[in-house]
Design a protein around this motif. Structure first.
Motif, PDB file in Angstrom:
ATOM      1  N   THR A  94      -6.194   8.640   0.904  1.00  9.09           N
ATOM      2  CA  THR A  94      -6.570   7.223   0.916  1.00  9.09           C
ATOM      3  C   THR A  94      -5.315   6.390   0.602  1.00  9.09           C
ATOM      4  OG1 THR A  94      -8.001   5.572  -0.097  1.00  9.09           O
ATOM      5  CG2 THR A  94      -7.292   7.348  -1.514  1.00  9.09           C
ATOM      6  N   VAL A 133      -3.466   3.451  -2.011  1.00  7.62           N
ATOM      7  CA  VAL A 133      -3.539   2.789  -3.326  1.00  7.62           C
ATOM      8  C   VAL A 133      -2.698   1.518  -3.258  1.00  7.62           C
ATOM      9  CG1 VAL A 133      -4.093   4.611  -4.958  1.00  7.62           C
ATOM     10  CG2 VAL A 133      -1.772   4.414  -4.118  1.00  7.62           C
ATOM     11  N   PRO A 134      -3.207   0.396  -3.821  1.00 11.08           N
ATOM     12  CA  PRO A 134      -2.416  -0.823  -3.853  1.00 11.08           C
ATOM     13  C   PRO A 134      -1.401  -0.794  -4.998  1.00 11.08           C
ATOM     14  CG  PRO A 134      -4.685  -1.254  -4.500  1.00 11.08           C
ATOM     15  CD  PRO A 134      -4.545   0.212  -4.384  1.00 11.08           C
ATOM     16  N   LEU A 148       0.821  -1.215   0.000  1.00 20.16           N
ATOM     17  CA  LEU A 148       0.000   0.000   0.000  1.00 20.16           C
ATOM     18  C   LEU A 148       0.855   1.265   0.000  1.00 20.16           C
ATOM     19  CD1 LEU A 148      -2.797  -0.912   2.555  1.00 20.16           C
ATOM     20  CD2 LEU A 148      -2.888  -1.020   0.076  1.00 20.16           C
ATOM     21  N   LEU A 163      -8.992  -0.385  -4.227  1.00 21.60           N
ATOM     22  CA  LEU A 163      -8.559  -0.727  -2.868  1.00 21.60           C
ATOM     23  C   LEU A 163      -9.484  -1.773  -2.241  1.00 21.60           C
ATOM     24  CD1 LEU A 163      -6.465  -0.015  -0.718  1.00 21.60           C
ATOM     25  CD2 LEU A 163      -8.026   1.730   0.118  1.00 21.60           C
TER      26      LEU A 163
END
Lengths: 248, 137
Positions: A42, A44-45, A29, B44
């Motif tokens: 947020t 993000v992968p 992440l 996600l």
């Protein structure tokens, strides 16, 4: 210390059969932030095959040498006999002086700065490197910055008017860069801004930081730039493009 | 219109026996360069916690994956009179894998290289080990 304590909390993976087969992590992440506040929005992968690779110094060295060779202009020029800097006149007559036979003054055996064989400009110094090796080096460099927490991914949705999801300032004034550096305590650190397309305000404003700030479009980024930087601010589309280009 | 590259290619083939002339160079068909496709990051919400680091992988577990063309990374290495079976690209706990392999086939003679994730087995055991992988993985 922190890494070890977190590792102790790790869960157990399920295995099947007599062999304890399990799959390694496929994603890691990264925090998505807005610019210039760097407020986290947020996660993000990111692919683990890109951002969880071991630090291979040999690959980095190969890539850096390759880039440095490619960057050489090859303007070295050594004057030789063929350049004829002097007259073609025979210095002395062939017979009767008692000295050795001589021709004109352009001979490299004379003390005149000429070489028998010299390098001529333009000269191509570029070397070859397999594309996959270069891509591995690119992965290694970017992953190392990510692991050290020096990679800031910019994107997401902006919450305030002054914040944006692209790496650009609202005005081209040098004050924007000055305040950015002061607020985030980046003084004397080498900054690298990687943008998706050309950002004119950013380029104009970061002139204030001189050699301490580089602004590059995604296509122009090299391994050397990534290694040199102490902080990297990269737009999410640019990062996606680089992953697509250098995924092996 | 679409026949034009084909005609040019034929023309190029006919002049192929000639040495590189201006005619031949001018009829060379250039292939378009591939454009870089951006990697599409997944949502996600589509990621499970088991896919992230710290999922416990490497603590008594390991991974051996098939190669790009679907073969197991098990190879026969012949060095003069020495015959060795090499198991490559073992990720994770390689010592646990060596123990597991010995529990299935106790007569194997193994040397473990944890640095690069290789295991060398004495003799030609390629088919036996591939069979174990086929049935167990």
């Amino acid at each position: 210390m922190l890494k070890n304590s977190i590792r102790r909390l790790a869960t157990q993976t399920a295995t099947t059969g007599k062999l304890n087969i399990a799959q390694p992590s496929s994603y890691t992440l990264a925090t998505l932030r807005t610019f210039p506040s760097l407020e986290p929005q947020t996660f993000v992968p990111l692919p683990a095959t890109f951002f969880d690779v071991p630090l291979r110094r040999d690959l980095l060295w190969s890539a850096v040498v390759y880039e440095a060779d490619k960057a050489r202009v090859g303007s070295g020029y050594v004057p030789t006999k063929g350049d004829k800097p002097f007259s073609n006149r025979k210095i002395q007559r062939q017979k009767g002086t008692g000295n050795a036979r001589v021709g004109d003054r352009n001979s490299p055996t004379r003390d005149n700065g000429l070489k028998a064989h010299g390098i001529k400009a333009p000269h191509d110094w570029s070397t070859e490197l397999p594309r996959k090796i270069y891509s591995k080096a690119f992965q290694t460099a970017l992953a190392d910055q990510y692991k050290n927490g020096k990679l800031f991914v910019i994107g997401g949705e902006s919450v305030t008017e002054s914040d944006s999801s692209i790496v650009d300032f609202e005005y081209s004034n040098p004050e924007a860069t000055k305040q950015f550096i002061e607020h985030h305590q980046l003084k004397r650190l080498h900054l690298l801004f990687i943008t998706d397309v050309q950002r004119d305000n950013l380029i104009k404003s970061t002139e204030y930081a001189g050699t301490k700030a580089d602004v590059l479009v995604k296509e122009a980024v090299e391994v050397r730039d990534i290694l040199k930087a102490k902080r990297i601010f990269i737009e999410l589309p640019a990062l996606e493009w680089l992953i697509g280009k250098h995924q092996t | 219109m679409c026949l034009q590259p084909f005609v040019l290619l034929l023309l190029q083939l006919t002049v192929h026996i000639m040495k590189a002339s201006l005619v031949r160079l001018s009829t060379r068909v250039k292939l378009p360069r591939a454009t870089t496709q951006a990697f599409k990051l997944p949502e996600l919400s589509s990621i499970s916690h088991t896919q992230l680091p710290n999922n416990g992988f490497g603590k008594g577990t390991y991974a051996i994956n098939r190669s790009k063309f679907g073969n197991w990374p098990v190879y026969l290495k012949i060095q003069n009179t020495k015959t060795v079976t090499e198991i490559k690209r073992i990720q994770g706990d390689i010592h646990q894998f060596a123990r597991d392999l010995l529990s299935i086939k106790p007569d194997l003679k193994l040397t473990v290289n944890p640095q690069i994730g290789y295991i060398n087995v004495k003799g030609d055991k390629v088919e036996e080990i591939k069979h174990i992988f086929e049935t167990q993985i």
